[in-house]
Design a protein around this motif. Sequence first.
Motif, short mmCIF file in Angstrom:
data_model
loop_
_atom_site.label_atom_id
_atom_site.label_comp_id
_atom_site.label_asym_id
_atom_site.label_seq_id
_atom_site.Cartn_x
_atom_site.Cartn_y
_atom_site.Cartn_z
N ASP A 184 -98.58 -36.91 -38.70
CA ASP A 184 -98.84 -38.29 -39.13
C ASP A 184 -100.30 -38.60 -38.86
O ASP A 184 -100.70 -38.84 -37.72
N PHE A 185 -101.11 -38.57 -39.93
CA PHE A 185 -102.56 -38.70 -39.79
C PHE A 185 -102.97 -40.04 -39.19
O PHE A 185 -103.78 -40.12 -38.27
N GLU A 186 -102.39 -41.12 -39.73
CA GLU A 186 -102.76 -42.48 -39.31
C GLU A 186 -102.49 -42.71 -37.82
O GLU A 186 -103.32 -43.24 -37.08
N ILE A 187 -101.31 -42.26 -37.37
CA ILE A 187 -100.92 -42.46 -35.96
C ILE A 187 -101.78 -41.59 -35.05
O ILE A 187 -102.17 -42.01 -33.95
N THR A 188 -102.10 -40.36 -35.49
CA THR A 188 -102.97 -39.47 -34.70
C THR A 188 -104.34 -40.12 -34.49
O THR A 188 -104.90 -40.09 -33.40
N GLU A 189 -104.84 -40.71 -35.56
CA GLU A 189 -106.15 -41.39 -35.50
C GLU A 189 -106.11 -42.54 -34.49
O GLU A 189 -107.01 -42.70 -33.67
N MET A 190 -105.05 -43.35 -34.56
CA MET A 190 -104.88 -44.47 -33.61
C MET A 190 -104.86 -43.96 -32.18
O MET A 190 -105.49 -44.53 -31.28
N MET A 191 -104.08 -42.89 -31.97
CA MET A 191 -103.92 -42.32 -30.62
C MET A 191 -105.25 -41.79 -30.09
O MET A 191 -105.63 -42.06 -28.94
N LEU A 192 -105.97 -41.04 -30.94
CA LEU A 192 -107.26 -40.49 -30.51
C LEU A 192 -108.26 -41.59 -30.18
O LEU A 192 -108.97 -41.52 -29.18
N LYS A 193 -108.31 -42.62 -31.04
CA LYS A 193 -109.22 -43.76 -30.80
C LYS A 193 -108.92 -44.39 -29.44
O LYS A 193 -109.82 -44.67 -28.65
N TYR A 194 -107.63 -44.59 -29.18
CA TYR A 194 -107.20 -45.22 -27.92
C TYR A 194 -107.65 -44.37 -26.72
O TYR A 194 -108.23 -44.89 -25.76
N PHE A 195 -107.41 -43.06 -26.79
CA PHE A 195 -107.76 -42.18 -25.66
C PHE A 195 -109.27 -42.06 -25.47
O PHE A 195 -109.77 -42.08 -24.35
N ILE A 196 -110.02 -41.94 -26.59
CA ILE A 196 -111.48 -41.81 -26.50
C ILE A 196 -112.09 -43.09 -25.91
O ILE A 196 -112.98 -43.04 -25.06
#
Length: 332
Positions: free
Chosen positions: A72-84
Motif C-alpha cells: 500500500d503505497f499511500e500508507i507506506t508514505e504516511m508511515m515513513l513521513k511519521y517516522f522520519i
Amino acid sequence: MFSKDIGIDLGTANVLIHVKGRGVVLNEPSVVTLESDTKRVLAVGEQARRMVGRTPGNIVTIRPLRDGVIADFEITEMMLKYFIDRVGGRTWYSRPRILICAPTNITSVEQKSIREAAERSGAKEVFMEEEPKAAAIGAGMDIYQPSGNMVVDIGGGTTDVAVLSMGDVVTASSIKVAGDKFDEAILRYIKQKYKLLIGERTAEDIKLSIGTVHPSGMKAEMDIRGRDMVSGLPQTLTISSSEVKEALWDPVSSIVAAAKSVLERTPPELSADIIDRGVILTGGGALLNGLDELLAHELRVPVWVAEDPMHCVVKGTGIMLDHLDKVIKKKF
C-alpha cells in the motif's frame, strides 16, 4: 550543509532507522491504524501493533509492506513521513539523504515504488542497497576482501541468502518465506489439528516463546487461548515445542533449500572460504531456536547467529553512510 544522512531498514515487520552520528534511533513495527472512511491516521508503530485484531469495524490496522515490498503505497508514505519526522530527519531548512535497503530480487517497478515513497517522505536524495549486503556489513563481515562471505538474512517478509566477495553479491536468492510465514504456519496447524482459531499475535507469541526447529531444541509447553470453531466459544489448550517444530517444518525447509541452491551456484574457491568462515544468520528469524543447528547439519558448514541479529541491516546502513561516496551505487 545542514542535511542529515539517514539509513532505513524498511522491513515487512519492523522499520529501523539509523541517523548518522546518533546510531539506531528508531525500531518500530511496520503497522498503521486509521479510520477506514476518512483515512485519518490514529496510530503508527508499536501503538498501532497493540490494536491488531482489537479494533471496531470503522478502524482498520494495516501492514503496508508485504513480502518485503510495498503493498500500500499511500500508507507506506504516511508511515515513513511519521517516522522520519519523529527522528528529526526533516526540518524547514533541510531534507535528509536516505539510504534504504531492499531484498535482492525485487523488480525495477518495486524498487521504483520504494524510492518514490522515500522521496515523497521528504528525502533530498535516495540511495538503495541490497539487504544481505547491509546485513553482512552490520554483522561485522569484511566483504571488501577477495574472499567468500555467506549471509542468511531472515526478516518478516523475505529471506535473503547471499554470497559476497570484493564488496558485491556473487550469488543470491530471495524467497518470500520468513517470520510472517512462520506465524501463518503455526496458525494453520492449530486450526487444522485442534479446530481452534487464534490471532496473528498469539501465533507470534508461540513462535517466540516455545518455537524450535531442531530435534534437540527446547522442550517447553504453553497455554494458548482462542475461539473453538465447533462451539464458537473461547477455549484454552496447551501446545508443546515439538508441535511447533512440526508446524514450522514446511517454511523452514524452503529456507534450507534456498541456502543450498545458493551454495550450489557459488564458485568453488568461494565455497572453500565459506567452509572456513561459516555462514552468518541475521534478521529476527535468526533467533528461532535450533535454526543455526539445523542449517549447519543440512549445509555441512559452520553456522553462527550474528550478535544482535535484528539490528544487523540497520547497523550496516550506518556503516555505509560513513562511506557513502565509496560504497553506494546509486540506482536510477
